[in-house]
Scaffold this active site. Structure first.
Site, PDB file in Angstrom:
ATOM      1  N   CYS A  95       1.881  -4.431  -7.610  1.00  0.00           N
ATOM      2  CA  CYS A  95       0.394  -4.220  -7.193  1.00  0.00           C
ATOM      3  C   CYS A  95      -0.474  -3.605  -8.491  1.00  0.00           C
ATOM      4  O   CYS A  95      -1.486  -3.555  -8.608  1.00  0.00           O
ATOM      5  CB  CYS A  95       0.303  -3.302  -6.197  1.00  0.00           C
ATOM      6  SG  CYS A  95       1.188  -3.925  -4.762  1.00  0.00           S
ATOM      7  N   HIS A 129      -6.803  -0.871  -5.842  1.00  0.00           N
ATOM      8  CA  HIS A 129      -5.830  -1.875  -5.344  1.00  0.00           C
ATOM      9  C   HIS A 129      -5.921  -1.844  -3.552  1.00  0.00           C
ATOM     10  O   HIS A 129      -5.856  -0.869  -3.056  1.00  0.00           O
ATOM     11  CB  HIS A 129      -4.717  -1.740  -5.882  1.00  0.00           C
ATOM     12  CG  HIS A 129      -3.650  -2.367  -5.050  1.00  0.00           C
ATOM     13  ND1 HIS A 129      -3.609  -3.648  -4.587  1.00  0.00           N
ATOM     14  CD2 HIS A 129      -2.460  -2.017  -4.215  1.00  0.00           C
ATOM     15  CE1 HIS A 129      -2.451  -4.030  -3.824  1.00  0.00           C
ATOM     16  NE2 HIS A 129      -1.741  -3.068  -3.798  1.00  0.00           N
ATOM     17  N   ASN A 133      -3.218  -7.118   1.666  1.00  0.00           N
ATOM     18  CA  ASN A 133      -2.863  -6.929   0.301  1.00  0.00           C
ATOM     19  C   ASN A 133      -2.330  -8.039  -0.479  1.00  0.00           C
ATOM     20  O   ASN A 133      -1.145  -8.536  -0.013  1.00  0.00           O
ATOM     21  CB  ASN A 133      -1.887  -5.726   0.651  1.00  0.00           C
ATOM     22  CG  ASN A 133      -1.083  -5.287  -0.726  1.00  0.00           C
ATOM     23  OD1 ASN A 133      -1.333  -5.853  -1.578  1.00  0.00           O
ATOM     24  ND2 ASN A 133      -0.423  -4.005  -0.416  1.00  0.00           N
TER      25      ASN A 133
HETATM   26  O1  UT7 Z   1       0.567  -2.457  -2.154  1.00  0.00           O
HETATM   27  C1  UT7 Z   1       0.958  -1.020  -2.680  1.00  0.00           C
HETATM   28  C2  UT7 Z   1       2.150  -0.714  -1.728  1.00  0.00           C
HETATM   29  N1  UT7 Z   1       1.993  -0.688  -0.230  1.00  0.00           N
HETATM   30  C3  UT7 Z   1       1.315   0.473   0.150  1.00  0.00           C
HETATM   31  O2  UT7 Z   1       0.687   1.179  -0.310  1.00  0.00           O
HETATM   32  C4  UT7 Z   1       1.425   0.432   1.849  1.00  0.00           C
HETATM   33  C5  UT7 Z   1       1.790   1.898   2.108  1.00  0.00           C
HETATM   34  N2  UT7 Z   1       2.114   2.107   3.529  1.00  0.00           N
HETATM   35  C6  UT7 Z   1       1.325   1.777   4.565  1.00  0.00           C
HETATM   36  O3  UT7 Z   1       0.420   1.106   4.290  1.00  0.00           O
HETATM   37  C7  UT7 Z   1       1.825   2.076   5.866  1.00  0.00           C
HETATM   38  O4  UT7 Z   1       3.144   2.930   6.169  1.00  0.00           O
HETATM   39  C8  UT7 Z   1       2.274   1.112   6.872  1.00  0.00           C
HETATM   40  C9  UT7 Z   1       0.896   0.505   7.396  1.00  0.00           C
HETATM   41  C10 UT7 Z   1       3.301  -0.002   6.373  1.00  0.00           C
HETATM   42  C11 UT7 Z   1       2.654   1.456   8.362  1.00  0.00           C
HETATM   43  O5  UT7 Z   1       1.863   2.424   8.756  1.00  0.00           O
HETATM   44  P1  UT7 Z   1       2.572   3.671   9.387  1.00  0.00           P
HETATM   45  O6  UT7 Z   1       1.315   4.456  10.127  1.00  0.00           O
HETATM   46  O7  UT7 Z   1       3.271   4.499   8.118  1.00  0.00           O
HETATM   47  O8  UT7 Z   1       3.470   3.428  10.538  1.00  0.00           O
HETATM   48  P2  UT7 Z   1       5.171   3.608  10.562  1.00  0.00           P
HETATM   49  O9  UT7 Z   1       5.807   2.846   9.505  1.00  0.00           O
HETATM   50  O10 UT7 Z   1       5.337   4.960  10.469  1.00  0.00           O
HETATM   51  O11 UT7 Z   1       5.198   3.146  11.897  1.00  0.00           O
HETATM   52  C12 UT7 Z   1       4.899   3.910  12.979  1.00  0.00           C
HETATM   53  C13 UT7 Z   1       5.356   2.819  14.388  1.00  0.00           C
HETATM   54  C14 UT7 Z   1       6.884   2.594  14.449  1.00  0.00           C
HETATM   55  O12 UT7 Z   1       7.329   2.538  15.736  1.00  0.00           O
HETATM   56  P3  UT7 Z   1       8.006   3.884  16.250  1.00  0.00           P
HETATM   57  O13 UT7 Z   1       8.948   4.179  15.318  1.00  0.00           O
HETATM   58  O14 UT7 Z   1       7.044   5.007  15.909  1.00  0.00           O
HETATM   59  O15 UT7 Z   1       8.229   3.329  17.657  1.00  0.00           O
HETATM   60  C15 UT7 Z   1       6.736   0.930  13.845  1.00  0.00           C
HETATM   61  O16 UT7 Z   1       7.976   0.480  14.223  1.00  0.00           O
HETATM   62  O17 UT7 Z   1       4.411   1.639  14.212  1.00  0.00           O
HETATM   63  C16 UT7 Z   1       5.613   0.528  14.412  1.00  0.00           C
HETATM   64  N3  UT7 Z   1       5.129  -0.528  13.710  1.00  0.00           N
HETATM   65  C17 UT7 Z   1       4.202  -1.550  14.195  1.00  0.00           C
HETATM   66  N4  UT7 Z   1       3.800  -1.697  15.601  1.00  0.00           N
HETATM   67  C18 UT7 Z   1       3.035  -2.841  15.647  1.00  0.00           C
HETATM   68  C19 UT7 Z   1       5.324  -0.758  12.270  1.00  0.00           C
HETATM   69  N5  UT7 Z   1       4.671  -1.892  12.207  1.00  0.00           N
HETATM   70  C20 UT7 Z   1       3.965  -2.740  13.203  1.00  0.00           C
HETATM   71  C21 UT7 Z   1       3.416  -3.564  13.480  1.00  0.00           C
HETATM   72  N6  UT7 Z   1       3.050  -3.720  14.778  1.00  0.00           N
HETATM   73  N7  UT7 Z   1       2.879  -4.613  12.574  1.00  0.00           N
END
Ligand code: UT7
Length: 333
Positions: free
Chosen positions: A115, A260, A290
């Site tokens: 990125c 980014h 992204n």
């Molecule tokens: O490009 C540079 C590098 N990338 C980034 O900077 C991305 C950085 N991270 C993020 O953008 C976020 O962490 C994400 C968007 C990837 C995830 O969001 P989050 O709020 O951190 O969610 P999480 O990973 O803590 O997951 C929360 C819940 C989980 O369920 P439980 O364990 O709470 O039951 C996941 O399984 O959301 C669930 N989950 C989803 N649910 C529906 C994860 N992905 C999805 C999805 N749809 N696509």
């Protein structure tokens, strides 16, 4: 001392639009979750093999050269930032030559800084121009993520985020020290490599690609989302301030901030921390997701084309991504 001036910008995105509703049909996810957690509404997926990384990069490059009023034969160096080169080797900076009419056997640099690739590329181009080595550098950021994603519920955290596209900039020397790239800062912290990575195929397996490694899913990207998020919201503001200080500018001097496009929540958190008005922050993640090394040049090119960013504006750019890597640039566009 010469400065590197942005002579032109261009971008290309694949025609195929994939909405959150489309993803709901193949993955256990919802439009509401994706919009709330990321701000993404749709993304583009390339029609491979025609819309390859190098093909898309070439289209963006042609648009950038046209905007600059320059010819393909004027380019004397290509820097290609991508983590999704058409082939393991040779790199896309070589392969892109098959889509373009460069004059002579100009050098071709591939850089793999995920990125942060476009930001690293701007620093390289600036240094090359300052040294007098090259006089018309084509910097491309292009990416195909869609063919690498695990498009099942097991991969939903990454499958909904990443998209495909390309952007490019043409950099030329300027004797006006008040225009062009004023400051750059880049960093890396490899101890976090495995927090956001794609393990395979790898030369560390005795046979680089086996059914076993495919079945284990090594070829899918892995992201420790929360961990990456936490680092990103610290590094973005820190590194932008570092370059502002080098340029003798403050956050208030910025006309525009182009982060980014990682996640709308990251963009908003960074903007708030820096005290930048949301009206000055360029965001297009709702349309493209992204796109890794392509996200900054796509956003920049769009904002120039629609009249938001004008000649003379002071633009701050920052990126954070896999590696971990991060960086920033201050440019008088
Ligand atoms: O490009 C540079 C590098 N990338 C980034 O900077 C991305 C950085 N991270 C993020 O953008 C976020 O962490 C994400 C968007 C990837 C995830 O969001 P989050 O709020 O951190 O969610 P999480 O990973 O803590 O997951 C929360 C819940 C989980 O369920 P439980 O364990 O709470 O039951 C996941 O399984 O959301 C669930 N989950 C989803 N649910 C529906 C994860 N992905 C999805 C999805 N749809 N696509």
């Amino acid at each position: 001392m010469l400065n590197a001036k942005i002579a032109g910008l261009g971008h290309y995105v694949p025609k195929q639009v994939v909405t959150n509703a489309d993803l709901e049909k193949i993955i256990d996810t919802t439009d509401a979750w994706i919009v709330e957690r990321t701000g993404i509404k749709e993304r583009r997926w390339a029609d491979v093999p025609e819309e390859s990384t190098s093909f898309m990069g070439a289209q963006a490059a042609k648009a950038a050269l046209a905007q600059a009023g320059l010819q393909e034969s004027d380019v004397d160096c290509v820097i290609f930032a991508t983590l999704s080169s058409d082939y393991f080797f040779p790199g896309s900076a070589c392969v892109v030559q098959n889509f373009m009419e460069f004059s002579g056997n100009i050098p071709a640099y591939d850089i793999r800084i995920q990125c942060s690739g476009f930001v690293y590329g701007l620093q390289m181009a600036d240094s090359f121009i300052k040294s007098g080595l090259y006089k018309c550098i084509l910097l491309i950021g292009a990416e195909i993520q869609s063919t690498s994603l695990n498009k099942t519920t097991a991969g939903r955290d990454t499958a909904v985020i990443f998209g495909d596209g390309a952007g490019a900039a043409v950099l030329i020397p300027s004797e006006n020290e008040k225009e062009g790239i004023l400051a750059t800062s880049v960093h890396a912290e490899g101890k976090y490599a495995k927090e956001l990575w794609c393990e395979g195929p790898t030369p560390l397996d005795k046979v680089r690609m086996t059914l076993e490694s495919i079945e284990s899913g090594k070829h899918f990207p892995y992201m420790n989302g929360r961990y990456v998020f936490k680092h990103a919201v610290t590094r973005f503001p820190e590194v932008l301030k570092e370059s502002l200080e080098k340029a003798g500018k403050t956050v208030d001097d910025l006309d525009w901030f182009i982060p980014h496009q990682a996640n709308l929540r990251i963009t908003e958190a960074v903007g708030n921390q820096l005290g930048i008005s949301p009206a000055k922050v360029i965001s297009n993640i709702h349309k493209y997701g992204n796109t890794t090394a392509a996200s900054i040049p796509i956003a920049w090119s769009e904002a120039v084309l629609d009249g938001r960013i004008k000649r003379g504006d002071l633009v701050g750019i920052a990126a954070f991504g896999a590696g971990f890597t991060w960086g920033s640039v201050i440019v008088r566009y």
